[in-house]
Scaffold this motif. Structure first.
Motif, PDB file in Angstrom:
ATOM      1  N   ALA A 145      49.610  35.512  42.267  1.00 11.90           N
ATOM      2  CA  ALA A 145      49.662  35.508  43.726  1.00 11.90           C
ATOM      3  C   ALA A 145      48.655  34.520  44.309  1.00 11.90           C
ATOM      4  CB  ALA A 145      49.404  36.912  44.265  1.00 11.90           C
ATOM      5  N   LEU A 146      47.467  34.466  43.727  1.00 15.04           N
ATOM      6  CA  LEU A 146      46.469  33.491  44.170  1.00 15.04           C
ATOM      7  C   LEU A 146      46.972  32.066  43.969  1.00 15.04           C
ATOM      8  CD1 LEU A 146      43.157  35.047  42.794  1.00 15.04           C
ATOM      9  CD2 LEU A 146      43.726  34.658  45.206  1.00 15.04           C
ATOM     10  N   ARG A 147      47.571  31.830  42.819  1.00 11.96           N
ATOM     11  CA  ARG A 147      48.111  30.505  42.518  1.00 11.96           C
ATOM     12  C   ARG A 147      49.233  30.144  43.494  1.00 11.96           C
ATOM     13  NH1 ARG A 147      47.988  25.698  39.132  1.00 11.96           N
ATOM     14  NH2 ARG A 147      50.058  25.360  38.305  1.00 11.96           N
ATOM     15  N   ALA A 148      50.142  31.097  43.735  1.00 11.86           N
ATOM     16  CA  ALA A 148      51.246  30.828  44.652  1.00 11.86           C
ATOM     17  C   ALA A 148      50.738  30.531  46.054  1.00 11.86           C
ATOM     18  CB  ALA A 148      52.203  32.017  44.671  1.00 11.86           C
ATOM     19  N   ALA A 170      40.507  35.625  53.628  1.00 14.39           N
ATOM     20  CA  ALA A 170      41.935  35.573  53.327  1.00 14.39           C
ATOM     21  C   ALA A 170      42.212  34.713  52.096  1.00 14.39           C
ATOM     22  CB  ALA A 170      42.704  35.036  54.533  1.00 14.39           C
ATOM     23  N   LEU A 171      41.465  33.642  51.953  1.00 12.54           N
ATOM     24  CA  LEU A 171      41.690  32.722  50.841  1.00 12.54           C
ATOM     25  C   LEU A 171      41.052  33.200  49.540  1.00 12.54           C
ATOM     26  CD1 LEU A 171      41.119  29.335  52.703  1.00 12.54           C
ATOM     27  CD2 LEU A 171      43.294  30.141  51.765  1.00 12.54           C
ATOM     28  N   THR A 172      39.876  33.828  49.620  1.00 10.92           N
ATOM     29  CA  THR A 172      39.111  34.099  48.394  1.00 10.92           C
ATOM     30  C   THR A 172      38.626  35.542  48.277  1.00 10.92           C
ATOM     31  OG1 THR A 172      37.000  33.425  49.405  1.00 10.92           O
ATOM     32  CG2 THR A 172      38.294  31.701  48.323  1.00 10.92           C
ATOM     33  N   GLY A 173      39.061  36.419  49.176  1.00  6.54           N
ATOM     34  CA  GLY A 173      38.584  37.794  49.144  1.00  6.54           C
ATOM     35  C   GLY A 173      38.977  38.559  47.897  1.00  6.54           C
ATOM     36  N   THR A 174      39.988  38.073  47.170  1.00  7.61           N
ATOM     37  CA  THR A 174      40.381  38.742  45.927  1.00  7.61           C
ATOM     38  C   THR A 174      39.316  38.604  44.856  1.00  7.61           C
ATOM     39  OG1 THR A 174      42.712  38.331  46.429  1.00  7.61           O
ATOM     40  CG2 THR A 174      42.171  38.877  44.150  1.00  7.61           C
ATOM     41  N   TYR A 176      35.947  37.373  45.441  1.00  3.86           N
ATOM     42  CA  TYR A 176      34.573  37.582  45.908  1.00  3.86           C
ATOM     43  C   TYR A 176      34.481  38.881  46.699  1.00  3.86           C
ATOM     44  CZ  TYR A 176      33.986  32.561  44.982  1.00  3.86           C
ATOM     45  OH  TYR A 176      33.944  31.328  44.390  1.00  3.86           O
ATOM     46  N   ALA A 177      33.398  39.602  46.510  1.00  4.47           N
ATOM     47  CA  ALA A 177      33.140  40.771  47.348  1.00  4.47           C
ATOM     48  C   ALA A 177      32.608  40.358  48.714  1.00  4.47           C
ATOM     49  CB  ALA A 177      32.145  41.697  46.654  1.00  4.47           C
ATOM     50  N   ARG A 178      31.964  39.188  48.772  1.00  6.87           N
ATOM     51  CA  ARG A 178      31.378  38.692  50.020  1.00  6.87           C
ATOM     52  C   ARG A 178      31.884  37.272  50.290  1.00  6.87           C
ATOM     53  NH1 ARG A 178      26.925  41.202  47.097  1.00  6.87           N
ATOM     54  NH2 ARG A 178      26.337  43.164  48.117  1.00  6.87           N
ATOM     55  N   PRO A 179      33.179  37.115  50.533  1.00 11.37           N
ATOM     56  CA  PRO A 179      33.746  35.767  50.679  1.00 11.37           C
ATOM     57  C   PRO A 179      33.195  35.001  51.869  1.00 11.37           C
ATOM     58  CG  PRO A 179      35.337  37.436  51.342  1.00 11.37           C
ATOM     59  CD  PRO A 179      34.206  38.164  50.692  1.00 11.37           C
ATOM     60  N   GLY A 180      32.715  35.718  52.881  1.00 11.96           N
ATOM     61  CA  GLY A 180      32.175  35.034  54.037  1.00 11.96           C
ATOM     62  C   GLY A 180      30.945  34.209  53.729  1.00 11.96           C
ATOM     63  N   ARG A 181      30.275  34.510  52.618  1.00  7.39           N
ATOM     64  CA  ARG A 181      29.083  33.758  52.228  1.00  7.39           C
ATOM     65  C   ARG A 181      29.413  32.393  51.619  1.00  7.39           C
ATOM     66  NH1 ARG A 181      24.979  38.027  49.185  1.00  7.39           N
ATOM     67  NH2 ARG A 181      24.660  39.439  50.949  1.00  7.39           N
ATOM     68  N   ARG A 182      30.663  32.230  51.171  1.00  5.02           N
ATOM     69  CA  ARG A 182      31.058  30.977  50.533  1.00  5.02           C
ATOM     70  C   ARG A 182      31.164  29.899  51.595  1.00  5.02           C
ATOM     71  NH1 ARG A 182      30.280  28.915  45.840  1.00  5.02           N
ATOM     72  NH2 ARG A 182      32.063  28.216  44.620  1.00  5.02           N
ATOM     73  N   ALA A 189      37.674  23.455  48.181  1.00  2.97           N
ATOM     74  CA  ALA A 189      37.685  22.826  46.857  1.00  2.97           C
ATOM     75  C   ALA A 189      38.232  23.770  45.788  1.00  2.97           C
ATOM     76  CB  ALA A 189      36.277  22.366  46.488  1.00  2.97           C
ATOM     77  N   GLU A 190      37.852  25.043  45.853  1.00  2.00           N
ATOM     78  CA  GLU A 190      38.319  25.946  44.802  1.00  2.00           C
ATOM     79  C   GLU A 190      39.782  26.341  45.011  1.00  2.00           C
ATOM     80  OE1 GLU A 190      35.429  28.979  44.699  1.00  2.00           O
ATOM     81  OE2 GLU A 190      35.822  29.684  46.719  1.00  2.00           O
ATOM     82  N   THR A 191      40.240  26.354  46.258  1.00  2.00           N
ATOM     83  CA  THR A 191      41.663  26.591  46.499  1.00  2.00           C
ATOM     84  C   THR A 191      42.491  25.439  45.939  1.00  2.00           C
ATOM     85  OG1 THR A 191      41.135  27.846  48.506  1.00  2.00           O
ATOM     86  CG2 THR A 191      43.408  27.093  48.253  1.00  2.00           C
TER      87      THR A 191
END
Length: 281
Positions: A145-148, A170-174, A176-182, A189-191
């Protein structure tokens, strides 16, 4: 320093060149860092500066991920093959039995290097390979699902989402527990790394039958699991401890599947302790 190194690997058509990208920084004993599926070496950026004060840190893009080239035609992405290729990478870099740390797929590969006698210590953060079949199917579905999502969302939309904490979640919450820190730049870049990972499906296919059930004798092993891991459930750490009785099992409170960004100070300390021999043996 970010660089590329090329070395030969065996393929059905004979020896072929493989180019691997890596970042290297620091002084001390060598510590090789291996990322998870669909990620890239920059996953380790939150901890590299702290680690580099005490270790010669080498963070690599695994073959078929990041900007490293894919494996040559006919070479499988299975555990033993990629483990052997990482051994060849270490030889090309002049690393003799480095400490090895990895996350997810990288954690499984780190344990394989330990099992093969190619690592002087192993630290595995939420390593793959300790699942039951239902957990594996769930993890694979989550990763697909992340890849899609990474492949279907237009770049301008990704960039727009990355500018808000909600969008980064929405992009990385799967993972990371704290995606807002990214940072916004890191999320984009990681997407894109997930989108472009040429080894993604072959790695998943090779991993369907993987169960890591062997001990890793004579090597200090640390296994750490985030309490908020949503990809590989933390109960898998108990199975890992059963398989490797001498390992130290560490909780990472409040951390997700990729914990380096959720709590850099804690993860850096776990990595330094794990690569100092203070890990249960």
């Amino acid at each position: 320093m970010v660089a590329d190194i090329s070395f030969s690997v065996e393929s059905p058509e004979g020896n072929r060149k493989l180019s691997v990208s890596y970042a290297r920084d620091g002084v001390g004993e060598p510590l090789l860092l291996l990322h998870g599926i669909g990620h890239h070496w920059q996953a380790w950026e939150p901890v590299i500066r702290v680690l580099a004060a005490e270790r010669d840190v080498i963070a690599v893009d695994l073959p078929g991920f990041g900007v490293s080239s894919p494996l040559p035609e006919g070479v499988r992405y299975d555990l033993s093959t990629v483990g052997s290729i990482l051994g060849s990478l270490c030889a090309a870099l002049g690393l003799e039995r480095p400490h090895v740390a990895g996350n997810s797929l990288g954690g499984l590969l780190a344990l394989e290097l330990g099992r093969a006698g190619l690592a002087r210590s192993v630290t595995a953060l939420s390593p793959a390979g300790f699942w039951n079949e239902r957990e594996r199917v769930y993890a694979y579905g989550t990763l697909k699902a992340l890849r899609a999502g990474a492949r279907s969302i237009p770049l301008p939309v990704i960039e727009g989402l990355s500018r808000s904490a909600a969008g980064r979640a929405a992009l990385t919450g799967t993972i990371y527990a704290r995606p807002g820190r990214r940072s916004s730049e890191s999320v984009v870049a990681e997407t894109l790394a997930m989108r472009g990972a040429s080894g993604f499906h072959q790695t998943l296919a090779a991993g369907r039958s993987v169960l890591f059930r062997d001990d890793v004798p004579d090597v200090p092993v640390t296994i750490a699991w985030g309490t908020r891991d949503r990809v590989l459930m933390r109960r898998q750490g108990v199975r890992a401890k059963r398989a490797i009785p001498g390992a130290r099992l560490v909780r990472l409170p409040g951390c997700g599947h990729v914990p380096m960004n959720d709590d850099p100070a804690l993860v850096a300390r776990v990595l330094l302790d794990g690569s100092s021999g203070r890990s249960g043996h």
